[in-house]
Design an enzyme around this catalytic site. Structure first.
Site: not given
Length: 457
Positions: A156, A182-183
Protein backbone atom coordinates in the site's frame (compact mmCIF):
# COMPACT_ATOMS: atom_id res chain seq x y z
CA UNK A 1 -5.66 40.47 31.71
CA UNK A 2 -5.42 36.81 32.79
CA UNK A 3 -6.87 34.09 30.52
CA UNK A 4 -6.91 31.48 33.29
CA UNK A 5 -10.24 29.66 33.15
CA UNK A 6 -9.85 26.92 35.75
CA UNK A 7 -7.77 24.10 37.23
CA UNK A 8 -7.14 20.45 36.43
CA UNK A 9 -9.17 18.15 38.65
CA UNK A 10 -8.45 14.73 37.12
CA UNK A 11 -6.16 13.06 34.60
CA UNK A 12 -7.17 9.68 33.13
CA UNK A 13 -4.93 8.61 30.29
CA UNK A 14 -5.13 11.36 27.70
CA UNK A 15 -8.41 12.75 29.09
CA UNK A 16 -8.06 15.76 31.38
CA UNK A 17 -10.99 17.24 33.32
CA UNK A 18 -10.86 20.97 33.97
CA UNK A 19 -13.10 22.71 36.50
CA UNK A 20 -13.77 26.23 35.31
CA UNK A 21 -14.65 29.29 37.36
CA UNK A 22 -16.98 31.02 34.90
CA UNK A 23 -18.52 28.17 32.92
CA UNK A 24 -16.97 25.53 30.66
CA UNK A 25 -15.42 26.75 27.37
CA UNK A 26 -17.10 25.82 24.10
CA UNK A 27 -16.33 22.55 22.32
CA UNK A 28 -13.06 22.48 20.33
CA UNK A 29 -11.59 25.37 22.33
CA UNK A 30 -7.84 25.20 22.88
CA UNK A 31 -6.64 25.29 26.48
CA UNK A 32 -3.11 25.13 27.86
CA UNK A 33 -1.76 24.20 31.27
CA UNK A 34 0.15 27.15 32.68
CA UNK A 35 3.21 25.46 34.22
CA UNK A 36 3.78 22.44 31.92
CA UNK A 37 2.48 23.99 28.66
CA UNK A 38 0.38 20.96 27.68
CA UNK A 39 -2.19 21.86 25.02
CA UNK A 40 -5.71 20.50 25.51
CA UNK A 41 -8.78 20.40 23.28
CA UNK A 42 -12.24 20.65 24.83
CA UNK A 43 -14.20 17.66 23.53
CA UNK A 44 -17.26 17.81 25.76
CA UNK A 45 -18.85 19.86 28.52
CA UNK A 46 -19.42 17.45 31.38
CA UNK A 47 -21.56 19.96 33.27
CA UNK A 48 -21.88 23.74 33.48
CA UNK A 49 -18.47 24.17 35.13
CA UNK A 50 -16.48 21.11 33.99
CA UNK A 51 -14.85 20.63 30.59
CA UNK A 52 -13.40 17.30 29.50
CA UNK A 53 -10.40 17.65 27.23
CA UNK A 54 -7.96 15.49 25.30
CA UNK A 55 -4.23 16.20 25.26
CA UNK A 56 -2.72 17.41 21.99
CA UNK A 57 0.86 17.35 23.25
CA UNK A 58 2.88 15.08 25.59
CA UNK A 59 1.21 15.13 28.99
CA UNK A 60 3.62 13.21 31.25
CA UNK A 61 4.40 16.32 33.33
CA UNK A 62 0.77 17.33 33.76
CA UNK A 63 -0.53 17.29 37.35
CA UNK A 64 -3.74 17.87 39.27
CA UNK A 65 -4.37 21.35 40.60
CA UNK A 66 -2.46 22.96 37.73
CA UNK A 67 -4.00 26.18 36.38
CA UNK A 68 -5.31 26.15 32.81
CA UNK A 69 -5.67 29.11 30.46
CA UNK A 70 -7.81 29.65 27.37
CA UNK A 71 -5.65 30.04 24.27
CA UNK A 72 -8.29 30.12 21.52
CA UNK A 73 -11.95 29.34 21.00
CA UNK A 74 -11.04 26.87 18.21
CA UNK A 75 -8.20 24.49 17.30
CA UNK A 76 -6.31 26.33 14.57
CA UNK A 77 -3.35 25.36 12.42
CA UNK A 78 -0.92 27.65 10.62
CA UNK A 79 -0.78 27.86 6.82
CA UNK A 80 1.01 30.02 4.29
CA UNK A 81 2.27 30.20 0.69
CA UNK A 82 5.68 28.83 1.75
CA UNK A 83 4.29 25.71 3.45
CA UNK A 84 5.00 23.41 0.49
CA UNK A 85 8.20 21.43 0.99
CA UNK A 86 7.92 21.12 4.78
CA UNK A 87 6.68 18.63 7.37
CA UNK A 88 4.31 19.77 10.14
CA UNK A 89 2.52 18.65 13.28
CA UNK A 90 -1.21 19.00 14.00
CA UNK A 91 -0.84 22.75 14.70
CA UNK A 92 1.05 23.49 11.48
CA UNK A 93 4.39 23.82 13.30
CA UNK A 94 7.42 22.52 11.41
CA UNK A 95 8.94 19.24 12.61
CA UNK A 96 11.69 18.90 10.00
CA UNK A 97 14.08 21.43 11.55
CA UNK A 98 13.12 24.16 9.09
CA UNK A 99 11.56 27.57 9.60
CA UNK A 100 8.41 28.51 7.68
CA UNK A 101 6.60 31.84 7.84
CA UNK A 102 2.82 31.47 8.07
CA UNK A 103 0.12 34.00 7.24
CA UNK A 104 -3.15 32.31 8.12
CA UNK A 105 -4.45 30.43 11.16
CA UNK A 106 -7.51 28.39 10.22
CA UNK A 107 -9.76 26.16 12.37
CA UNK A 108 -9.37 22.47 11.57
CA UNK A 109 -12.93 21.67 12.64
CA UNK A 110 -15.55 23.06 10.29
CA UNK A 111 -19.09 23.86 11.41
CA UNK A 112 -20.33 22.69 8.00
CA UNK A 113 -19.20 19.30 6.75
CA UNK A 114 -19.54 20.40 3.12
CA UNK A 115 -18.29 23.67 1.68
CA UNK A 116 -20.57 25.97 -0.29
CA UNK A 117 -21.52 23.86 -3.29
CA UNK A 118 -23.04 26.91 -4.96
CA UNK A 119 -19.48 28.17 -5.33
CA UNK A 120 -19.28 25.82 -8.28
CA UNK A 121 -18.52 22.17 -8.76
CA UNK A 122 -15.81 21.88 -11.38
CA UNK A 123 -16.34 19.71 -14.41
CA UNK A 124 -14.30 16.67 -13.53
CA UNK A 125 -12.17 14.63 -15.87
CA UNK A 126 -10.15 11.42 -15.66
CA UNK A 127 -6.71 11.82 -14.14
CA UNK A 128 -3.96 9.66 -15.68
CA UNK A 129 -1.65 8.23 -13.04
CA UNK A 130 0.82 6.61 -15.45
CA UNK A 131 0.18 3.22 -13.79
CA UNK A 132 -1.32 0.89 -16.40
CA UNK A 133 -3.55 -1.32 -14.27
CA UNK A 134 -5.07 1.67 -12.46
CA UNK A 135 -5.65 3.83 -15.53
CA UNK A 136 -7.24 1.00 -17.53
CA UNK A 137 -9.31 -0.85 -14.92
CA UNK A 138 -9.78 1.49 -11.95
CA UNK A 139 -9.54 5.03 -13.35
CA UNK A 140 -10.37 7.93 -11.09
CA UNK A 141 -11.56 11.47 -11.63
CA UNK A 142 -10.43 14.72 -10.10
CA UNK A 143 -12.13 15.15 -6.69
CA UNK A 144 -12.71 11.39 -6.32
CA UNK A 145 -11.91 9.54 -3.11
CA UNK A 146 -9.79 6.50 -3.86
CA UNK A 147 -9.16 3.74 -1.32
CA UNK A 148 -6.14 1.42 -1.37
CA UNK A 149 -7.33 -1.64 0.55
CA UNK A 150 -5.02 -4.33 1.84
CA UNK A 151 -3.53 -6.10 4.82
CA UNK A 152 0.05 -5.72 6.01
CA UNK A 153 2.89 -6.13 3.54
CA UNK A 154 1.02 -6.01 0.21
CA UNK A 155 2.49 -2.71 -1.01
CA UNK A 156 0.00 0.00 0.00
CA UNK A 157 2.66 2.51 1.03
CA UNK A 158 4.87 1.80 -2.00
CA UNK A 159 1.95 2.31 -4.38
CA UNK A 160 0.89 5.46 -2.54
CA UNK A 161 4.42 6.88 -2.73
CA UNK A 162 4.49 6.16 -6.47
CA UNK A 163 1.17 7.96 -6.87
CA UNK A 164 2.57 10.95 -4.93
CA UNK A 165 5.49 10.95 -7.38
CA UNK A 166 3.27 10.76 -10.46
CA UNK A 167 0.63 13.25 -9.34
CA UNK A 168 3.28 15.78 -8.34
CA UNK A 169 4.23 15.97 -12.02
CA UNK A 170 0.82 17.45 -12.87
CA UNK A 171 0.73 21.18 -13.59
CA UNK A 172 -0.24 23.53 -10.74
CA UNK A 173 -0.77 20.62 -8.37
CA UNK A 174 0.39 19.94 -4.84
CA UNK A 175 0.49 16.77 -2.76
CA UNK A 176 -0.59 16.79 0.89
CA UNK A 177 0.31 13.71 2.92
CA UNK A 178 -1.28 12.82 6.25
CA UNK A 179 0.54 10.15 8.26
CA UNK A 180 -1.96 8.88 10.84
CA UNK A 181 -0.79 6.44 13.50
CA UNK A 182 2.10 5.10 11.46
CA UNK A 183 5.54 4.22 12.80
CA UNK A 184 7.99 7.08 13.28
CA UNK A 185 10.37 5.29 10.90
CA UNK A 186 7.73 5.25 8.17
CA UNK A 187 7.14 9.00 8.40
CA UNK A 188 10.89 9.59 8.23
CA UNK A 189 11.19 7.18 5.28
CA UNK A 190 8.41 9.01 3.42
CA UNK A 191 10.10 12.37 3.97
CA UNK A 192 13.50 10.99 2.91
CA UNK A 193 12.05 9.23 -0.17
CA UNK A 194 10.26 12.34 -1.39
CA UNK A 195 13.46 14.34 -0.83
CA UNK A 196 15.58 11.85 -2.78
CA UNK A 197 13.07 11.78 -5.66
CA UNK A 198 13.14 15.59 -5.84
CA UNK A 199 9.39 15.93 -5.29
CA UNK A 200 9.32 17.18 -1.69
CA UNK A 201 9.19 20.68 -3.20
CA UNK A 202 5.67 19.81 -4.43
CA UNK A 203 4.50 18.15 -1.21
CA UNK A 204 3.41 19.00 2.35
CA UNK A 205 3.58 16.39 5.13
CA UNK A 206 1.46 16.26 8.29
CA UNK A 207 2.55 13.56 10.70
CA UNK A 208 0.80 12.20 13.78
CA UNK A 209 2.69 8.97 14.42
CA UNK A 210 1.75 6.13 16.75
CA UNK A 211 3.77 7.60 19.65
CA UNK A 212 1.50 10.66 19.68
CA UNK A 213 -1.64 10.86 21.81
CA UNK A 214 -4.98 9.62 20.52
CA UNK A 215 -6.11 13.25 20.38
CA UNK A 216 -3.34 14.13 17.93
CA UNK A 217 -3.90 11.02 15.82
CA UNK A 218 -7.62 11.76 15.55
CA UNK A 219 -6.97 15.39 14.48
CA UNK A 220 -3.97 15.20 12.13
CA UNK A 221 -6.21 14.13 9.24
CA UNK A 222 -8.40 17.19 9.79
CA UNK A 223 -5.33 19.44 9.70
CA UNK A 224 -4.27 17.84 6.39
CA UNK A 225 -7.75 18.38 4.92
CA UNK A 226 -7.68 22.02 6.07
CA UNK A 227 -4.26 22.40 4.40
CA UNK A 228 -5.74 20.96 1.20
CA UNK A 229 -8.60 23.46 1.35
CA UNK A 230 -6.10 26.28 1.90
CA UNK A 231 -4.02 25.26 -1.13
CA UNK A 232 -7.16 24.93 -3.26
CA UNK A 233 -8.88 28.14 -2.17
CA UNK A 234 -5.99 30.52 -1.38
CA UNK A 235 -3.24 29.33 -3.72
CA UNK A 236 -5.47 28.10 -6.58
CA UNK A 237 -3.87 24.65 -6.71
CA UNK A 238 -5.26 21.25 -7.59
CA UNK A 239 -4.54 19.11 -4.54
CA UNK A 240 -3.91 15.40 -4.14
CA UNK A 241 -4.52 14.43 -0.52
CA UNK A 242 -2.82 11.19 0.54
CA UNK A 243 -3.82 9.58 3.83
CA UNK A 244 -1.87 6.71 5.35
CA UNK A 245 -3.71 5.21 7.11
CA UNK A 246 -7.36 6.28 7.21
CA UNK A 247 -8.26 3.17 9.26
CA UNK A 248 -6.11 4.52 12.09
CA UNK A 249 -8.13 7.75 12.03
CA UNK A 250 -11.09 5.59 13.07
CA UNK A 251 -8.97 3.74 15.63
CA UNK A 252 -7.83 7.02 17.23
CA UNK A 253 -11.44 8.15 17.52
CA UNK A 254 -12.27 4.82 19.15
CA UNK A 255 -9.49 5.38 21.70
CA UNK A 256 -10.77 8.86 22.52
CA UNK A 257 -14.31 7.50 22.96
CA UNK A 258 -13.05 4.73 25.24
CA UNK A 259 -11.04 7.17 27.38
CA UNK A 260 -14.12 9.37 27.74
CA UNK A 261 -16.11 6.35 28.88
CA UNK A 262 -18.60 6.46 26.02
CA UNK A 263 -20.62 3.31 25.37
CA UNK A 264 -19.20 1.72 22.19
CA UNK A 265 -21.21 0.30 19.34
CA UNK A 266 -20.36 -2.73 17.22
CA UNK A 267 -16.97 -4.40 17.88
CA UNK A 268 -15.92 -1.63 20.27
CA UNK A 269 -16.03 1.25 17.80
CA UNK A 270 -17.32 4.64 18.94
CA UNK A 271 -20.99 5.38 18.32
CA UNK A 272 -19.94 8.54 16.45
CA UNK A 273 -17.77 6.63 13.94
CA UNK A 274 -19.83 7.50 10.86
CA UNK A 275 -20.17 11.18 11.82
CA UNK A 276 -16.42 11.54 12.45
CA UNK A 277 -15.56 9.87 9.14
CA UNK A 278 -18.04 12.04 7.22
CA UNK A 279 -16.62 15.20 8.87
CA UNK A 280 -13.34 14.45 7.13
CA UNK A 281 -14.42 12.79 3.89
CA UNK A 282 -17.15 15.23 2.84
CA UNK A 283 -14.66 18.11 2.76
CA UNK A 284 -12.84 16.44 -0.14
CA UNK A 285 -14.39 18.10 -3.18
CA UNK A 286 -14.04 20.55 -6.06
CA UNK A 287 -14.79 24.25 -5.64
CA UNK A 288 -14.46 27.00 -8.25
CA UNK A 289 -12.75 24.78 -10.78
CA UNK A 290 -10.08 23.49 -8.41
CA UNK A 291 -10.04 19.98 -6.97
CA UNK A 292 -9.08 18.00 -3.91
CA UNK A 293 -8.56 14.38 -4.95
CA UNK A 294 -7.87 11.91 -2.17
CA UNK A 295 -6.00 8.61 -2.16
CA UNK A 296 -6.31 6.78 1.14
CA UNK A 297 -4.57 3.65 2.34
CA UNK A 298 -7.05 1.46 4.20
CA UNK A 299 -5.59 -1.19 6.49
CA UNK A 300 -7.92 -4.19 6.58
CA UNK A 301 -7.62 -5.92 9.98
CA UNK A 302 -7.24 -9.69 9.57
CA UNK A 303 -8.14 -9.14 5.88
CA UNK A 304 -11.77 -8.71 7.04
CA UNK A 305 -13.44 -6.32 4.59
CA UNK A 306 -16.65 -6.38 6.70
CA UNK A 307 -15.00 -4.69 9.71
CA UNK A 308 -17.28 -1.72 10.70
CA UNK A 309 -14.51 0.87 10.30
CA UNK A 310 -13.55 -0.49 6.88
CA UNK A 311 -17.22 -0.59 5.80
CA UNK A 312 -17.71 3.02 6.93
CA UNK A 313 -14.68 4.16 4.94
CA UNK A 314 -15.84 2.16 1.91
CA UNK A 315 -19.18 4.00 1.81
CA UNK A 316 -17.39 7.31 1.10
CA UNK A 317 -15.19 6.06 -1.74
CA UNK A 318 -15.61 6.44 -5.50
CA UNK A 319 -12.86 3.98 -6.39
CA UNK A 320 -11.66 0.94 -4.43
CA UNK A 321 -8.31 -0.61 -5.29
CA UNK A 322 -7.82 -3.91 -3.48
CA UNK A 323 -4.27 -5.15 -3.00
CA UNK A 324 -4.02 -8.91 -2.60
CA UNK A 325 -1.46 -11.06 -0.86
CA UNK A 326 -2.32 -13.88 -3.27
CA UNK A 327 -1.42 -11.66 -6.25
CA UNK A 328 1.77 -10.42 -4.55
CA UNK A 329 2.91 -14.04 -3.98
CA UNK A 330 2.96 -14.47 -7.77
CA UNK A 331 5.40 -11.56 -8.09
CA UNK A 332 2.74 -9.33 -9.68
CA UNK A 333 3.32 -5.71 -8.64
CA UNK A 334 1.33 -3.55 -8.17
CA UNK A 335 -0.45 -6.46 -6.46
CA UNK A 336 -3.97 -5.34 -7.43
CA UNK A 337 -6.83 -7.84 -7.44
CA UNK A 338 -8.68 -6.44 -10.43
CA UNK A 339 -11.81 -8.54 -9.88
CA UNK A 340 -12.29 -7.18 -6.35
CA UNK A 341 -11.44 -3.60 -7.30
CA UNK A 342 -13.99 -1.18 -8.72
CA UNK A 343 -14.32 2.37 -10.01
CA UNK A 344 -17.34 4.61 -10.46
CA UNK A 345 -15.44 6.30 -13.32
CA UNK A 346 -15.28 3.12 -15.40
CA UNK A 347 -18.46 4.11 -17.17
CA UNK A 348 -19.17 5.29 -20.74
CA UNK A 349 -20.23 8.65 -19.27
CA UNK A 350 -16.66 9.28 -18.11
CA UNK A 351 -14.32 7.17 -20.26
CA UNK A 352 -14.28 6.66 -24.02
CA UNK A 353 -16.26 3.82 -25.63
CA UNK A 354 -12.95 2.24 -26.64
CA UNK A 355 -11.65 2.36 -23.07
CA UNK A 356 -14.87 0.95 -21.66
CA UNK A 357 -14.96 -1.92 -24.17
CA UNK A 358 -11.31 -2.87 -23.62
CA UNK A 359 -11.69 -2.77 -19.83
CA UNK A 360 -14.87 -4.87 -19.99
CA UNK A 361 -13.17 -7.45 -22.23
CA UNK A 362 -10.22 -7.63 -19.83
CA UNK A 363 -12.47 -8.18 -16.81
CA UNK A 364 -14.42 -10.90 -18.66
CA UNK A 365 -11.11 -12.57 -19.56
CA UNK A 366 -9.85 -12.41 -15.96
CA UNK A 367 -13.16 -13.73 -14.62
CA UNK A 368 -13.07 -16.70 -16.99
CA UNK A 369 -9.42 -17.35 -16.09
CA UNK A 370 -10.34 -17.28 -12.38
CA UNK A 371 -12.96 -19.97 -13.02
CA UNK A 372 -10.44 -22.07 -14.99
CA UNK A 373 -7.53 -21.66 -12.56
CA UNK A 374 -8.62 -24.47 -10.21
CA UNK A 375 -8.93 -26.93 -13.09
CA UNK A 376 -5.57 -25.84 -14.52
CA UNK A 377 -3.91 -26.24 -11.12
CA UNK A 378 -5.16 -29.82 -10.78
CA UNK A 379 -5.13 -31.17 -14.33
CA UNK A 380 -2.85 -28.81 -16.24
CA UNK A 381 -3.65 -26.38 -19.04
CA UNK A 382 -3.52 -29.14 -21.69
CA UNK A 383 -6.68 -30.74 -20.28
CA UNK A 384 -8.98 -27.79 -20.97
CA UNK A 385 -10.52 -26.92 -24.35
CA UNK A 386 -8.57 -25.01 -26.99
CA UNK A 387 -10.85 -21.98 -26.57
CA UNK A 388 -10.24 -21.98 -22.82
CA UNK A 389 -6.50 -22.35 -23.38
CA UNK A 390 -6.58 -19.16 -25.48
CA UNK A 391 -8.42 -17.32 -22.67
CA UNK A 392 -5.93 -18.54 -20.06
CA UNK A 393 -2.96 -17.62 -22.24
CA UNK A 394 -4.21 -14.08 -22.81
CA UNK A 395 -5.16 -13.58 -19.16
CA UNK A 396 -1.64 -14.57 -18.08
CA UNK A 397 -0.13 -12.14 -20.58
CA UNK A 398 -2.43 -9.33 -19.48
CA UNK A 399 -1.50 -10.05 -15.88
CA UNK A 400 2.22 -9.76 -16.71
CA UNK A 401 1.66 -6.66 -18.85
CA UNK A 402 -0.02 -4.92 -15.90
CA UNK A 403 3.19 -5.20 -13.86
CA UNK A 404 5.34 -2.11 -14.01
CA UNK A 405 8.70 -0.85 -12.70
CA UNK A 406 8.01 1.98 -10.22
CA UNK A 407 10.08 5.11 -9.72
CA UNK A 408 10.12 4.68 -5.94
CA UNK A 409 11.58 1.14 -6.13
CA UNK A 410 14.43 1.88 -8.54
CA UNK A 411 17.08 1.57 -5.83
CA UNK A 412 15.71 -1.87 -4.85
CA UNK A 413 15.13 -3.40 -8.29
CA UNK A 414 17.73 -1.61 -10.38
CA UNK A 415 15.03 -1.03 -13.03
CA UNK A 416 14.21 2.58 -13.92
CA UNK A 417 10.62 3.50 -13.14
CA UNK A 418 8.28 4.17 -16.05
CA UNK A 419 5.02 6.01 -16.56
CA UNK A 420 2.72 4.82 -19.33
CA UNK A 421 0.08 6.97 -20.99
CA UNK A 422 -3.50 5.72 -21.03
CA UNK A 423 -3.47 5.45 -24.82
CA UNK A 424 -0.31 3.29 -24.78
CA UNK A 425 -1.78 1.09 -22.05
CA UNK A 426 -5.04 0.61 -23.96
CA UNK A 427 -3.18 -0.16 -27.18
CA UNK A 428 -1.10 -2.81 -25.41
CA UNK A 429 -4.19 -4.43 -23.91
CA UNK A 430 -5.90 -4.36 -27.32
CA UNK A 431 -3.01 -6.21 -28.93
CA UNK A 432 -2.88 -8.87 -26.22
CA UNK A 433 -6.66 -9.40 -26.38
CA UNK A 434 -6.41 -9.71 -30.17
CA UNK A 435 -3.89 -12.53 -29.81
CA UNK A 436 -0.86 -10.72 -31.24
CA UNK A 437 1.28 -11.85 -28.29
CA UNK A 438 -0.12 -15.37 -27.80
CA UNK A 439 3.20 -16.95 -28.76
CA UNK A 440 5.43 -14.55 -26.87
CA UNK A 441 7.02 -15.77 -23.62
CA UNK A 442 5.46 -14.38 -20.46
CA UNK A 443 8.82 -12.95 -19.37
CA UNK A 444 8.82 -10.56 -22.35
CA UNK A 445 5.76 -8.79 -20.91
CA UNK A 446 6.86 -8.77 -17.27
CA UNK A 447 7.90 -5.46 -15.66
CA UNK A 448 7.85 -3.39 -18.84
CA UNK A 449 6.22 -0.10 -19.75
CA UNK A 450 4.54 0.02 -23.14
CA UNK A 451 4.46 -3.00 -25.43
CA UNK A 452 7.25 -3.22 -28.00
CA UNK A 453 6.24 -1.71 -31.34
CA UNK A 454 6.64 -5.00 -33.15
CA UNK A 455 6.10 -8.54 -32.04
CA UNK A 456 9.29 -10.57 -31.81
CA UNK A 457 9.81 -13.02 -34.64
Amino acid sequence: MSNIVGTITSIQGGVVSVTCDGGAPRQHSLLQSVSSGVRLEVVEQYDSTTARTVALSPFELLKQGEAVELVDDAIRAAFGPNMIGHAFNVFGETIDGSVCDMEHYLPIHKSESVANLAAGQAEVGIFETGIKVIDVLTPFRFSDRVGLFGGAGVGKTVLMTELIHNTSMAKSSAAVFAGIGERIREGNDMYSTLKSLGIMEHAVLYLGEMDKSAGVRSRIGLTAVTASEYLRDHLDRDVFLFIDNIFRHSMAGMEVGAMLGHVPSELGYQATLEYEMASLQERIQSVNGKHITSLQAVYVPADDITDPAVATIFSHLDTSIVLSRKVAEKGIYPAIDVLKSSSAALDPDFVSERHYKIATDILVTFQKYEELSHIIAILGIEEISKADQVVAKRAERLQRFFTQPLHVTEHFTGKPGVSVSLDEALTGCEKILAGEFDEEPLESLYMIGSLPKKKKS
